[in-house]
Write an enzyme that holds these catalytic residues in place. Structure first.
Site, PDB file in Angstrom:
ATOM      1  CD1 TRP A   6      -2.391   1.979   0.111  1.00  0.00           C
ATOM      2  CD2 TRP A   6      -2.570   1.393   2.111  1.00  0.00           C
ATOM      3  NE1 TRP A   6      -3.528   2.870   0.765  1.00  0.00           N
ATOM      4  CE2 TRP A   6      -3.658   2.461   2.019  1.00  0.00           C
ATOM      5  CE3 TRP A   6      -2.823   0.961   3.873  1.00  0.00           C
ATOM      6  CZ2 TRP A   6      -4.501   3.140   2.947  1.00  0.00           C
ATOM      7  CZ3 TRP A   6      -3.757   1.723   4.469  1.00  0.00           C
ATOM      8  CH2 TRP A   6      -4.426   2.693   4.162  1.00  0.00           C
TER       9      TRP A   6
ATOM     10  CE1 TYR B 246      -6.227  -1.229   6.320  1.00  0.00           C
ATOM     11  CE2 TYR B 246      -7.541  -3.332   6.276  1.00  0.00           C
ATOM     12  CZ  TYR B 246      -7.357  -1.981   6.503  1.00  0.00           C
ATOM     13  OH  TYR B 246      -8.544  -1.384   6.701  1.00  0.00           O
TER      14      TYR B 246
ATOM     15  CE1 TYR C 231      -3.951  -0.963  -1.377  1.00  0.00           C
ATOM     16  CE2 TYR C 231      -2.393  -2.638  -1.803  1.00  0.00           C
ATOM     17  CZ  TYR C 231      -3.320  -2.187  -0.736  1.00  0.00           C
ATOM     18  OH  TYR C 231      -3.946  -2.756   0.219  1.00  0.00           O
TER      19      TYR C 231
END
Length: 281
Positions: free
Chosen positions: A24, A195, A57
Site C-alpha cells: 500500500w 493490514y 494502490y
C-alpha cells in the site's frame, strides 16, 4: 540464507506464511521506485514469499512495482491482489483481473480479494471469482474489510464457503475484531490478514511499547509486529519501502513474547469488552 517462516493454513489446506510484504502506497512516486523494488526483492531473498497488492494502490502502480520485483521469480511468490467494489460485477471482475494480470506480468493470481463490500450483489462477485478459478486466472479468492455479519452472509451463498481469507485492519490499537470476528474466523479455519499491523508506523513511536521492547532488545515497531504474528490464525502484511525496514520486520520473527509480555501489552492496549464496528483506514 532464506528463513523458515511459520505458516498458517487456508481452508483449502494450502500453507501460507504468517509474515508477508504489503505494498500500500508503493508506486506513487517514481523517485522511490528502485528502493521499493529492491525492498521487495530483499524480502524474497530472505524467504518472505507472500506479497500483497491491489489494483487500487497507486491506480495499478503498486502492481507494476511488484511485477518488477518478482520478475524471474514468479513461481516462488504467493501473490495476493484485490478488486475494487466498483469493479465487482461479473464482467467487471473479469476485466479488472485481466488488467491486474497484465500489470503484474503473470498468468495467475494466487489469492484474489474483494477489497470491500459495495453495491454489487455479493453472489455475483462470488460467481465471477469462481469463473476465474475455473479459467486458471486465480487460484483462490477471499474478501477484505468484511465484518462478522458480512462473513455470515457470504458463507451462506452458493460457493461462498470457498472464501479463503478476510483481510482486515488489526493491530494493538485496533483490537475490536477480537470480540467476535476473530473467534468466528478461527472456528471456521479462515485466517485473517492484518493490514497496517504497526498502525502505519504510529506504534513505532508509542511509549507504551518501550518496556517490552527493552526486554527483547527490540524496537517498539518490532514488538507490535511480533504481537500480531503471535495471534492464532493471523497473517501480518506490513509494508517496507527500504531494505533496512525489511530486515527489521524479518527480525521480529525471532521475538518470542512471554506471558508477562502479553499481560503487559493487554494492560497497555486493552482488548475489547463489547462488539464494535469493523475499523478501516
Amino acid at each position: 540464507m532464506p528463513l523458515t517462516i511459520r505458516n498458517t493454513k487456508l481452508p483449502s489446506g494450502e500453507a501460507v506464511q504468517v509474515l508477508g510484504q504489503g505494498t500500500w502506497k508503493m508506486g506513487e512516486d517514481i523517485s522511490r521506485r528502485a528502493d521499493e523494488v529492491n525492498a521487495l526483492k530483499l524480502g524474497l531473498d530472505l524467504g518472505i514469499t507472500l506479497i500483497d497488492t491491489a489494483e487500487m494502490y497507486a491506480s495499478g502502480g503498486a502492481e507494476e512495482v511488484v511485477a518488477e520485483a518478482i520478475a524471474g521469480r514468479r513461481d516462488e511468490t504467493f501473490l495476493v491482489s484485490k478488486v475494487l467494489p466498483s469493479n465487482a460485477s461479473r464482467a467487471g471482475v473479469q476485466r479488472a483481473c485481466e488488467n491486474s494480470l497484465k500489470r503484474l506480468r503473470t498468468d495467475r493470481i494466487d489469492l484474489y480479494l474483494l477489497h470491500w463490500s459495495g453495491s454489487v450483489p455479493l453472489k455475483e462477485t462470488v460467481a465471477a471469482f469462481e469463473t476465474l478459478k475455473k479459467a486458471g486466472k486465480i487460484r483462490h479468492w477471499g474478501v477484505s474489510n468484511f465484518d462478522s455479519d458480512e462473513m455470515e452472509e457470504l458463507i451462506g451463498l452458493s460457493d461462498g464457503g470457498n472464501v479463503q481469507t478476510n483481510q482486515v485492519l488489526y493491530n494493538l490499537v485496533r483490537r475490536g475484531l477480537e470480540f467476535d470476528l476473530a473467534p468466528w474466523s478461527r472456528q471456521r479455519g479462515i485466517p485473517l490478514m492484518a493490514y497496517s499491523p504497526v498502525e502505519q508506523g504510529a506504534l513505532a513511536r508509542n511509549a507504551r511499547l518501550d518496556a517490552v521492547a527493552a526486554r527483547h532488545a527490540a524496537t517498539p515497531a518490532q514488538i507490535a509486529l511480533a504481537w500480531v504474528m503471535h495471534q492464532e490464525g493471523i497473517i501480518a502484511i506490513p509494508k517496507a519501502s527500504s531494505q533496512q525496514h525489511v530486515r527489521q520486520n524479518v527480525a521480529a520473527l525471532n521475538i518470542k513474547l512471554t506471558p508477562q509480555d502479553i499481560a503487559d501489552l493487554d494492560r497497555a492496549f486493552p482488548p475489547p469488552t463489547r462488539k464494535r464496528g469493523l475499523e478501516m483506514i
